[in-house]
Design an enzyme around this catalytic site. Structure first.
Site, PDB file in Angstrom:
ATOM      1  NE  ARG A   1     -28.390 -46.408   0.065  1.00  0.00           N
ATOM      2  CZ  ARG A   1     -28.848 -46.360  -1.157  1.00  0.00           C
ATOM      3  NH1 ARG A   1     -28.326 -45.515  -2.061  1.00  0.00           N
ATOM      4  NH2 ARG A   1     -29.839 -47.121  -1.553  1.00  0.00           N
ATOM      5  N   GLY A   2     -26.556 -49.438  -0.931  1.00  0.00           N
ATOM      6  CA  GLY A   2     -27.063 -49.933  -2.206  1.00  0.00           C
ATOM      7  C   GLY A   2     -26.198 -51.121  -2.601  1.00  0.00           C
ATOM      8  CB  ALA A   3     -27.089 -54.561  -3.594  1.00  0.00           C
TER       9      ALA A   3
ATOM     10  CD  GLN B   1     -32.399 -45.919   2.755  1.00  0.00           C
ATOM     11  OE1 GLN B   1     -33.511 -45.622   3.177  1.00  0.00           O
ATOM     12  NE2 GLN B   1     -31.665 -46.866   3.290  1.00  0.00           N
TER      13      GLN B   1
ATOM     14  CG  ASP C   1     -30.223 -54.974  -1.058  1.00  0.00           C
ATOM     15  OD1 ASP C   1     -31.165 -54.227  -1.364  1.00  0.00           O
ATOM     16  OD2 ASP C   1     -29.134 -54.562  -0.614  1.00  0.00           O
TER      17      ASP C   1
ATOM     18  CG  ASN D   1     -35.233 -53.643  -2.957  1.00  0.00           C
ATOM     19  OD1 ASN D   1     -34.039 -53.403  -3.107  1.00  0.00           O
ATOM     20  ND2 ASN D   1     -36.147 -52.715  -3.161  1.00  0.00           N
ATOM     21  CE  LYS D   2     -33.434 -50.166   2.710  1.00  0.00           C
ATOM     22  NZ  LYS D   2     -32.628 -50.650   3.851  1.00  0.00           N
TER      23      LYS D   2
ATOM     24  NE  ARG E   1     -26.274 -52.396   5.093  1.00  0.00           N
ATOM     25  CZ  ARG E   1     -27.177 -51.691   4.422  1.00  0.00           C
ATOM     26  NH1 ARG E   1     -26.809 -50.960   3.388  1.00  0.00           N
ATOM     27  NH2 ARG E   1     -28.454 -51.720   4.760  1.00  0.00           N
TER      28      ARG E   1
END
Ligand code: MRU
Length: 313
Positions: free
Chosen positions: A54-56, A181, A222, A232-233, A88
């Site tokens: 995960r993570g862009a 996270q 992201d 973003n998150k 995603r």
């Protein structure tokens, strides 16, 4: 203790022998360091959906290896690209990496994209560290470290560069509800490189800012729309509002592969809705995984090209 030497290929790599894409399974961190082998694109799509990787930027790198896997297996590459792209929706790095791969599906090309993404991180981290004054106490959200970028990190990379220059004093790590996270991954990475930090519940950020214990907020992204609005998150937007109220700088650190000039504003960024079961299996729940921070609340966007005020990119 987090590992001191987490090399890019420890996070995600392609192995011809198989062939397979091998991931450090981020769902099991920090308790266990376990690798997950994906021998089909469907397995990799599931791994991306379930946040094993995960993570862009890391999702983009994994998708690039996924296309190399499809080609090596003799699969339908268009179908593989479509499945990976749909895994995603918010991180534009995913479709960016798939487009970059189209003309050359070799593992060597995917490895080059991976290497370049890590190089971009190191460059942007150096630019971002220029923004830190001596003794900075920074606050970060989610995980924008090496795990999220395939090596070194974007926002965490900036913290690492600032620490190496001696201008970073301490990092507040938002735990990052609901999948943690921050408290699982960012704290693990900061521990590994010896940066002083403390995990906080997300809702503690406001009072720490009010108490004068935060000097700046640093996050990843992201997707950055053409007008500078940034996804973003979930929880990033509220941090930006808080930063504005407390007159603190709010920095976004992200590679140019996260910039999406085809998306005019944040309103057009697709926001992933995840299962409510990640919050509660008993009651109804709504679980948007990302939010959009308006450009007006962002002090600077830092890419490998330098520092920009996000008026329009
Ligand atoms: O749902 P996740 O863990 O993939 O969300 C990741 C983030 O929001 C990161 O901050 C973002 O991808 C930037 S990573 C360098």
């Amino acid at each position: 203790m987090g590992r001191r030497n987490l090399d890019p290929e420890d996070i995600v790599r392609f192995e011809e022998d198989g062939p397979k894409v091998v991931l450090l399974d981020q769902r099991r961190l920090p308790g266990e360091e376990v690798e997950l082998e994906c021998r089909t694109v469907d397995e990799l799509v599931a791994a991306i959906r379930e946040l094993a990787v995960r993570g862009a930027p890391a999702i983009g790198v994994a998708a690039a290896y996924g296309l190399a896997l499809a080609a090596a297996r003799g699969d339908d590459v268009d179908a593989a690209a479509a499945a990976l792209a749909a895994s995603r929706p918010t991180a534009v790095n995913l479709t960016w990496a798939l487009a970059e791969m189209r003309d050359d599906l070799s593992p060597a090309h995917a490895r080059r994209l991976h290497r370049e993404e890590v190089e971009r991180c190191r460059a942007m981290a150096a630019h971002a560290a220029d923004l830190f004054g001596p003794g900075t106490r920074a606050l970060t959200h989610c995980n924008a470290g090496g795990l999220a970028t395939g090596g070194y990190g974007s926002a965490v990379g900036a913290l690492r560069a600032a620490w190496e220059r001696g201008v970073l004093d301490h990092v507040w790590v938002d735990e990052t509800r609901p999948l943690l996270q921050g408290s699982r991954l960012t704290a693990w990475e900061l521990e590994a490189v010896g940066i002083p930090h403390a995990v906080i519940v997300d809702s503690a950020a406001a009072s720490l800012m009010a108490a004068g214990e935060v000097d700046c907020i640093v996050t990843g992204a992201d997707r950055i729309a053409a007008n500078g609005d940034t996804a973003n998150k979930i929880g990033t937007y509220s941090l930006a509002v808080l930063a504005s109220h407390h007159e603190l700088p709010f920095y976004v650190v992200a590679p140019t592969s996260t910039i999406d000039l085809e998306t005019p504003t944040g309103a057009e960024i697709p926001i992933e809705e995840r299962s409510g079961a990640e919050l509660t299996t008993r009651f109804a729940a709504r679980n948007p995984a990302f939010d959009v921070t308006p450009a007006a609340l962002i002090t600077a966007i830092v890419t490998e090209q330098g520092v920009r005020e996000p008026v329009a990119l």
